[in-house]
Structure formats: C-alpha cells, structure tokens
Write a protein that holds these residues in place. Structure first.
Motif, PDB file in Angstrom:
ATOM      1  N   GLY A  27       0.797  -1.227   0.000  1.00 14.60           N
ATOM      2  CA  GLY A  27       0.000   0.000   0.000  1.00 14.60           C
ATOM      3  C   GLY A  27       0.824   1.268   0.000  1.00 14.60           C
ATOM      4  N   THR A  28       0.143   2.355   0.366  1.00 14.73           N
ATOM      5  CA  THR A  28       0.732   3.697   0.286  1.00 14.73           C
ATOM      6  C   THR A  28       0.439   4.464   1.574  1.00 14.73           C
ATOM      7  N   GLY A  29       1.350   5.371   1.929  1.00 14.04           N
ATOM      8  CA  GLY A  29       1.112   6.232   3.085  1.00 14.04           C
ATOM      9  C   GLY A  29       2.180   6.063   4.143  1.00 14.04           C
ATOM     10  N   SER A  30       2.015   6.780   5.253  1.00 14.46           N
ATOM     11  CA  SER A  30       3.061   6.791   6.284  1.00 14.46           C
ATOM     12  C   SER A  30       3.138   5.465   7.038  1.00 14.46           C
ATOM     13  N   THR A  31       2.022   4.758   7.183  1.00 17.47           N
ATOM     14  CA  THR A  31       2.054   3.456   7.862  1.00 17.47           C
ATOM     15  C   THR A  31       2.639   2.399   6.927  1.00 17.47           C
ATOM     16  N   ALA A  32       2.184   2.425   5.682  1.00 20.10           N
ATOM     17  CA  ALA A  32       2.718   1.484   4.683  1.00 20.10           C
ATOM     18  C   ALA A  32       4.223   1.697   4.493  1.00 20.10           C
ATOM     19  N   ILE A  80      -1.055  -5.440   1.983  1.00 17.25           N
ATOM     20  CA  ILE A  80      -0.870  -4.793   3.286  1.00 17.25           C
ATOM     21  C   ILE A  80      -0.880  -3.281   3.093  1.00 17.25           C
ATOM     22  N   ASP A  81      -1.793  -2.603   3.809  1.00 16.78           N
ATOM     23  CA  ASP A  81      -1.946  -1.166   3.609  1.00 16.78           C
ATOM     24  C   ASP A  81      -2.571  -0.512   4.834  1.00 16.78           C
ATOM     25  N   GLY A  82      -2.403   0.786   4.924  1.00 24.96           N
ATOM     26  CA  GLY A  82      -2.999   1.573   6.004  1.00 24.96           C
ATOM     27  C   GLY A  82      -4.439   1.943   5.689  1.00 24.96           C
ATOM     28  N   ALA A  83      -5.013   2.787   6.542  1.00 24.84           N
ATOM     29  CA  ALA A  83      -6.374   3.279   6.320  1.00 24.84           C
ATOM     30  C   ALA A  83      -6.515   4.622   7.021  1.00 24.84           C
ATOM     31  N   ASP A  84      -7.470   5.413   6.550  1.00 20.52           N
ATOM     32  CA  ASP A  84      -7.754   6.684   7.219  1.00 20.52           C
ATOM     33  C   ASP A  84      -8.778   6.487   8.322  1.00 20.52           C
ATOM     34  N   GLU A  85      -9.686   5.535   8.125  1.00 16.82           N
ATOM     35  CA  GLU A  85     -10.640   5.134   9.172  1.00 16.82           C
ATOM     36  C   GLU A  85     -10.956   3.653   8.978  1.00 16.82           C
ATOM     37  N   ILE A  93     -12.250   3.791   5.200  1.00 15.97           N
ATOM     38  CA  ILE A  93     -12.065   4.925   4.291  1.00 15.97           C
ATOM     39  C   ILE A  93     -10.581   4.975   3.996  1.00 15.97           C
ATOM     40  N   LYS A  94     -10.245   5.089   2.710  1.00 12.34           N
ATOM     41  CA  LYS A  94      -8.855   5.180   2.278  1.00 12.34           C
ATOM     42  C   LYS A  94      -8.744   6.252   1.188  1.00 12.34           C
ATOM     43  N   GLY A  95      -7.515   6.668   0.931  1.00 14.24           N
ATOM     44  CA  GLY A  95      -7.304   7.629  -0.144  1.00 14.24           C
ATOM     45  C   GLY A  95      -6.819   8.985   0.320  1.00 14.24           C
ATOM     46  N   GLY A  96      -6.502   9.091   1.609  1.00 12.57           N
ATOM     47  CA  GLY A  96      -5.936  10.347   2.114  1.00 12.57           C
ATOM     48  C   GLY A  96      -4.670  10.731   1.368  1.00 12.57           C
ATOM     49  N   GLY A  97      -3.997   9.723   0.838  1.00  9.74           N
ATOM     50  CA  GLY A  97      -2.773   9.979   0.058  1.00  9.74           C
ATOM     51  C   GLY A  97      -3.030   9.898  -1.441  1.00  9.74           C
ATOM     52  N   ALA A  98      -4.301   9.889  -1.826  1.00  9.11           N
ATOM     53  CA  ALA A  98      -4.730   9.924  -3.241  1.00  9.11           C
ATOM     54  C   ALA A  98      -4.418   8.643  -4.024  1.00  9.11           C
ATOM     55  N   ALA A  99      -4.123   7.553  -3.309  1.00 12.79           N
ATOM     56  CA  ALA A  99      -3.730   6.321  -4.023  1.00 12.79           C
ATOM     57  C   ALA A  99      -4.876   5.303  -4.107  1.00 12.79           C
ATOM     58  N   LEU A 100      -6.112   5.751  -3.832  1.00 13.62           N
ATOM     59  CA  LEU A 100      -7.235   4.822  -3.650  1.00 13.62           C
ATOM     60  C   LEU A 100      -7.525   3.886  -4.816  1.00 13.62           C
ATOM     61  N   ARG A 102      -5.516   2.556  -7.293  1.00 14.98           N
ATOM     62  CA  ARG A 102      -4.584   1.427  -7.415  1.00 14.98           C
ATOM     63  C   ARG A 102      -4.704   0.530  -6.186  1.00 14.98           C
ATOM     64  N   GLU A 103      -4.996   1.139  -5.035  1.00 15.84           N
ATOM     65  CA  GLU A 103      -5.168   0.338  -3.814  1.00 15.84           C
ATOM     66  C   GLU A 103      -6.361  -0.610  -3.968  1.00 15.84           C
ATOM     67  N   LYS A 104      -7.432  -0.103  -4.550  1.00 12.77           N
ATOM     68  CA  LYS A 104      -8.632  -0.944  -4.683  1.00 12.77           C
ATOM     69  C   LYS A 104      -8.386  -2.075  -5.678  1.00 12.77           C
ATOM     70  N   SER A 120      -5.907   5.569  16.475  1.00 15.02           N
ATOM     71  CA  SER A 120      -6.697   6.778  16.184  1.00 15.02           C
ATOM     72  C   SER A 120      -7.574   6.580  14.947  1.00 15.02           C
ATOM     73  N   LYS A 121      -7.288   5.538  14.152  1.00 17.94           N
ATOM     74  CA  LYS A 121      -8.059   5.303  12.924  1.00 17.94           C
ATOM     75  C   LYS A 121      -9.343   4.510  13.178  1.00 17.94           C
ATOM     76  N   GLN A 122      -9.479   3.970  14.387  1.00 13.48           N
ATOM     77  CA  GLN A 122     -10.683   3.170  14.692  1.00 13.48           C
ATOM     78  C   GLN A 122     -11.873   4.086  14.971  1.00 13.48           C
TER      79      GLN A 122
HETATM   80  O1  LIG Z   1      -4.093   6.984  -0.344  1.00  9.22           O
HETATM   81  C1  LIG Z   1      -3.578   6.627   0.689  1.00  9.22           C
HETATM   82  C2  LIG Z   1      -3.928   5.443   1.466  1.00  9.22           C
HETATM   83  O2  LIG Z   1      -5.260   5.065   1.375  1.00  9.22           O
HETATM   84  C3  LIG Z   1      -3.406   5.383   2.893  1.00  9.22           C
HETATM   85  O3  LIG Z   1      -3.401   4.036   3.230  1.00  9.22           O
HETATM   86  C4  LIG Z   1      -4.226   6.132   3.916  1.00  9.22           C
HETATM   87  O4  LIG Z   1      -4.392   7.480   3.533  1.00  9.22           O
HETATM   88  C5  LIG Z   1      -3.576   6.076   5.315  1.00  9.22           C
HETATM   89  O5  LIG Z   1      -2.368   6.743   5.289  1.00  9.22           O
HETATM   90  P1  LIG Z   1      -1.438   6.879   6.560  1.00  9.22           P
HETATM   91  O6  LIG Z   1      -0.890   5.519   6.870  1.00  9.22           O
HETATM   92  O7  LIG Z   1      -0.376   7.854   6.150  1.00  9.22           O
HETATM   93  O8  LIG Z   1      -2.265   7.420   7.691  1.00  9.22           O
END
Ligand SMILES: O=C[C@H](O)[C@H](O)[C@H](O)COP(=O)(O)O
Length: 219
Positions: A27-32, A80-85, A93-100, A102-104, A120-122
């Motif tokens: 996935g994408t983002g700070s957790t990934a 394996i990927d993060g989530a916004d909620e 909910i995903k896509g805070g990093g605009a990668a939704l 390709r993630e889907k 905090s995402k729960q």
């Molecule tokens: O487009 C980005 C992804 O959906 C991320 O997985 C999501 O925004 C969570 O990102 P972060 O791990 O940075 O909170």
C-alpha cells in the motif's frame, strides 16, 4: 508512544503474514512506509512486490525490491496497507494519500487484505474523515453536484493530480451508516473512477497499534 511509533509497530508486525517466495501487495502512506522498511529486511526471501503508487514504488526500488506490474500476476497472497478510518465491520475509508484507485485494484486481486493502522483510525461510524473520490477531470462539477444530493459537501483537493491523471474530491459531512450502499451509489455516478470506501471488500485482518501493543482483529 507517538503516533508514528504506533504506525511503525504495526508496519513491522505485518511481516509475519508475508510468506517466503511470494509477491506482496504493498500500500501507500506513512504506515505502509514502515511496512516497506520492514519488507526491505527480508527482501531476499520474497519474489517482489506489486505497488499501489509511484511513491511506494520508488521506496521499494530504493530497497532493491523487484516491482511487478499488476497485469503480470493473477492473484496475490496478501495486500498490506494503512487506512484513514476503520470501523467494527472492517470497512475502511482510504485515499488520504490519493492512491485509492490502485489500492482498490490490488485489494481486489489479493486473497487477504491486512490493514495496518494506529488506534486513532478506529471509528464507530465512517465519515468524520472526508471521503476521497477520484474523478475524471471533466466530470468534476457534475460529480460534485451528485455528491451533494447524497448529503455530502465535496471539496476539490487543490493541486493534487493522482497517479492516473485524475482529480480528488474530498466529501465532508457524511455519516456513513450503510457503507456498502454508499460505496455502490458513488460508484454509479458517471465520471467517478473510484470511491475511497472499502466496504464491499473490507479488511480480513486489522493490526491496530495501541499503547498496550499491537492488537490483532480478524473478520
Ligand atoms: O491513499 C492513501 C492510502 O489510502 C493510505 O493508506 C491512507 O491514507 C492512510 O495513510 P497513513 O498511513 O499515512 O495514515
């Protein structure tokens, strides 16, 4: 622990789900990004990765992990990927990093979706985080009007062009009681490429970073 330490803890905890010799969905983002670092430590034991963004691809390549095009693989063992909620039904909910988008796509070809997130995402109800929707540029105004009809307040994410050349509308003010119905309705609007609701296909496992350690939730 800081939020970043919690993200790091789940990123590394996800390693135990990676089977040797496989291609891993990333996935994408700070957790990934923490997961990518962890994957680097076992890079000789995996075949490579399918990546959900140009950003993650660059990170993976820097660590010497081979990248496979999505069209080269029939299916993946895990994504394996993060989530916004994430809610109690493992819908996200995903896509805070605009990668939704390709993630889907990668989630769709993966047998198991493993969500890694700090606590905090729960949430009980999805929607406090503005829902990202990737839209074909010429449909921006039309899609925005349709999203208003669904009760949301769409906001154009200024200056952002997705890896697919599209724009993002972030929809505020939604209290998503039926996530599957909302995902289907938004998917049906002409000009929508992808909605960042992962409800029809939620997570199979969630690794949640808490002050007491990594909590594992299975659907
Ligand atoms: O487009 C980005 C992804 O959906 C991320 O997985 C999501 O925004 C969570 O990102 P972060 O791990 O940075 O909170």
């Amino acid at each position: 622990m800081t939020q970043d330490e919690l993200k790091k803890a789940v990123g590394w905890a996800a390693l135990k789900y990676v089977r040797p010799g496989t291609i891993v969905g990333v996935g994408t983002g700070s957790t990934a990004a923490h997961f990518i670092d962890a994957l680097g430590s076992i890079k000789d034991q995996i075949e490579g990765a399918v990546s959900s963004s140009n950003d993650s691809t660059a990170k993976l390549k820097k660590l010497g992990i081979q990248i496979f095009d999505c069209n080269e693989v029939d299916s993946l063992d895990i994504y394996i990927d993060g989530a916004d909620e994430i809610n109690g039904h493992m819908q996200m909910i995903k896509g805070g990093g605009a990668a939704l988008t390709r993630e889907k796509i990668i989630a769709a070809i993966s047998r198991k979706f493993i969500c890694i997130a700090d606590s905090s995402k729960q949430v009980d109800i999805l929607g406090a985080f503005p829902l990202p929707v990737e839209v074909i540029p010429m449909a921006r105004a039309y899609v925005a009007r349709e999203l208003v009809k669904l009760g949301g307040m769409p906001e154009y994410r200024q200056g952002v062009v997705t890896d697919n050349g599209n724009i993002i509308l972030d929809v505020h003010n939604l209290k998503i009681m039926d996530a599957v119905a909302m995902e289907n309705k938004i998917n049906n609007i002409a000009g929508v490429v992808t909605v960042g609701l992962f409800a029809n296909r939620g997570a199979d496992v969630a690794l949640i970073g808490t002050a007491d350690g990594v909590k594992i939730i299975e659907s």
